[in-house]
Design an enzyme around this catalytic site. Structure first.
Site, short mmCIF file in Angstrom:
data_model
loop_
_atom_site.label_atom_id
_atom_site.label_comp_id
_atom_site.label_asym_id
_atom_site.label_seq_id
_atom_site.Cartn_x
_atom_site.Cartn_y
_atom_site.Cartn_z
N LYS A 107 -4.03 -20.13 -15.80
CA LYS A 107 -5.18 -19.68 -16.60
C LYS A 107 -4.81 -19.82 -18.06
CE LYS A 107 -9.19 -17.82 -15.53
NZ LYS A 107 -9.84 -17.97 -14.21
N1 GLU Z 1 -12.52 -20.35 -13.98
C1 GLU Z 1 -12.91 -20.53 -12.60
C2 GLU Z 1 -12.22 -19.52 -11.73
O1 GLU Z 1 -11.85 -18.46 -12.16
C3 GLU Z 1 -12.75 -21.97 -12.15
C4 GLU Z 1 -11.36 -22.50 -12.20
C5 GLU Z 1 -11.29 -24.00 -11.91
O2 GLU Z 1 -12.29 -24.61 -11.57
O3 GLU Z 1 -10.18 -24.53 -12.06
O4 GLU Z 1 -12.12 -19.70 -10.54
#
Ligand code: GLU
Length: 419
Positions: A107
């Site tokens: 993240k």
């Molecule tokens: N931000 C989204 C999540 O928390 C998508 C992450 C992604 O597609 O890599 O799952």
């Protein structure tokens, strides 16, 4: 670890500890999986429109890469901090493993209120952030995507910044991009569609009729707005939605197409001003009598304080970490069927995976294929989790965590410890 200590990180670790204890996880692995693999803090100097330079703080945390490149969104929000990003990265690891995607979790985030920046400032911030995290990311290393406060345009700027450094177009470095540069059909709505897919399965399991179902959605960003729209298309009555300005309530069902036409999901709209229902607060929305409650805003919204007032039958967690540990126990005791975040909101990363596969293969899929495959992957994960929870007599959240953690543990054990 001190640097990571914050309430969201403590929540993620407490969930992990509960699951690890339950599954009797190897002690050495417990120590390792509680901590991220790699964390980067960057300073992002940005020339503002008035000529001054403001320095923002950004992060990228990779929790695990034992099963493939790490994957996870980038969040732009004033409250972003290292502990929160590390918690979200850990949840991405379990989420990808649970869905069977060949990824670990990561993240990123920047401490900024994006709606207060001009388009030029947002672009300069994004490009400099991308340049600072350049050593960590890449289609085979770590693949960012949108999250709270970011969107396809932000992904396009990251893709361009990365590609400029490499000297050729690298679409697979991020997902959630615009279609014209290798984005995928169906990616924008994917998290919401996935929430609806698993909610419909839960309703079948509980013997609930969609035509009689009422739905309340907290949050009207990408996840909340698409969830509300698709829930209505599936035949449910959406009685309330909210954003940070507050919520709208109509017991007869909100006119979502009209509401969506007036509201801009880019953060500049205000639901309270849309004037298309009775005004309620976010707290009132969480306490509505409804079949399905979807927290699709930020983390730790359902707490020990408001959980006793929650009146839904199903809690479908569109956001990451919306329920505290204490609230989780209260809701479980009240008989609420919880579809945990790492399962309920996995539609986003599932279609991100489809996008990445299309990018690396240089071969595009039809929207129909995307929807069918998303449905297949996420409902299979739902039924596997449900079966696991029955077999092992644990909650859906524990079942989801234990299955995810188990796959990651297996990968670590078979690969062995380096050196
Ligand atoms: N931000 C989204 C999540 O928390 C998508 C992450 C992604 O597609 O890599 O799952």
């Amino acid at each position: 670890m001190n640097e990571l200590d914050n309430h969201t990180f403590r929540l993620a670790v407490a969930q992990f500890d509960q699951a690890a204890e339950r599954m009797n996880l190897d002690q050495n692995l417990r120590e390792r999986l509680k901590l991220p693999e790699r964390s980067l803090i960057v300073s992002i100097p940005v020339r503002m429109d008035n000529g001054t330079v403001k320095v923002f703080t950004g992060y990228r945390v990779q929790h695990d890469s034992s099963r493939g490149p790490s994957k996870g969104g980038i969040r732009y929000h004033p409250d972003v901090n290292l502990g929160e990003v590390a918690a979200l990265a850990m949840w991405m690891t379990w989420k990808c493993a649970l869905a069977g995607l060949p990824y670990g979790g990561a993240k990123g985030g920047v401490q900024v209120a994006p709606e207060q920046l001009s388009r030029g400032e947002l672009q300069r911030l994004t490009r400099r952030y991308a340049a600072e995290i350049f050593p960590l990311i890449g289609p085979d290393k770590d693949v960012p995507a949108p999250d709270v406060g970011t969107n396809a345009q932000v992904m396009a700027w990251i893709m361009d910044t990365y590609s400029q450094q490499m000297g050729y177009a690298v679409p697979g470095v991020v997902t959630g991009k615009p279609l014209s540069i290798g984005g995928s059909l169906g990616r924008e709505e994917a998290t919401g569609r996935g929430v609806v897919n698993v909610t419909l399965e839960a309703m079948k399991h509980l013997g609930l009729d969609i035509a009689k179902a009422t739905v309340a959605v907290q949050g009207f960003g990408n996840v909340g707005s698409h969830t509300a729209r698709i829930m209505r298309e599936a035949g449910a009555k959406v009685i309330a939605v909210s954003d940070k300005s507050g919520g709208l309530y109509n017991p007869k069902g909100l006119d979502l197409p009209a509401l969506l036409a007036r509201y801009h999901v880019d953060g500049h709209g205000s639901l309270h001003e849309a004037g298309m229902g009775e005004r309620i607060t976010n707290e009132e929305l969480l306490a509505l009598d409804c079949t399905v409650l979807v927290p699709a805003a930020l983390s730790e919204q359902v707490t020990h304080k408001n959980a006793p007032k929650v009146r839904c039958r199903i809690l479908a967690e569109g956001a990451n970490g919306p329920t505290t540990l204490e609230a989780d126990q209260i809701l479980t005791d009240q008989g609420v069927f919880i579809i945990p975040d790492i399962l309920a909101n996995s539609g986003g990363v599932i279609v991100s995976y489809f996008e990445w596969v299309q990018d690396v293969q240089r071969f595009t899929w039809k929207e129909k294929d995307i929807r069918e495959r998303l449905h297949e992957v996420i409902t299979t994960a739902f039924h596997r989790t449900l079966q696991f929870s029955k077999d092992r007599k644990v909650s859906m959240r524990m079942a989801a965590l234990m299955s995810g953690i188990d796959k990651v543990a297996e990968a670590h054990l078979v690969r062995g410890l380096y050196p």
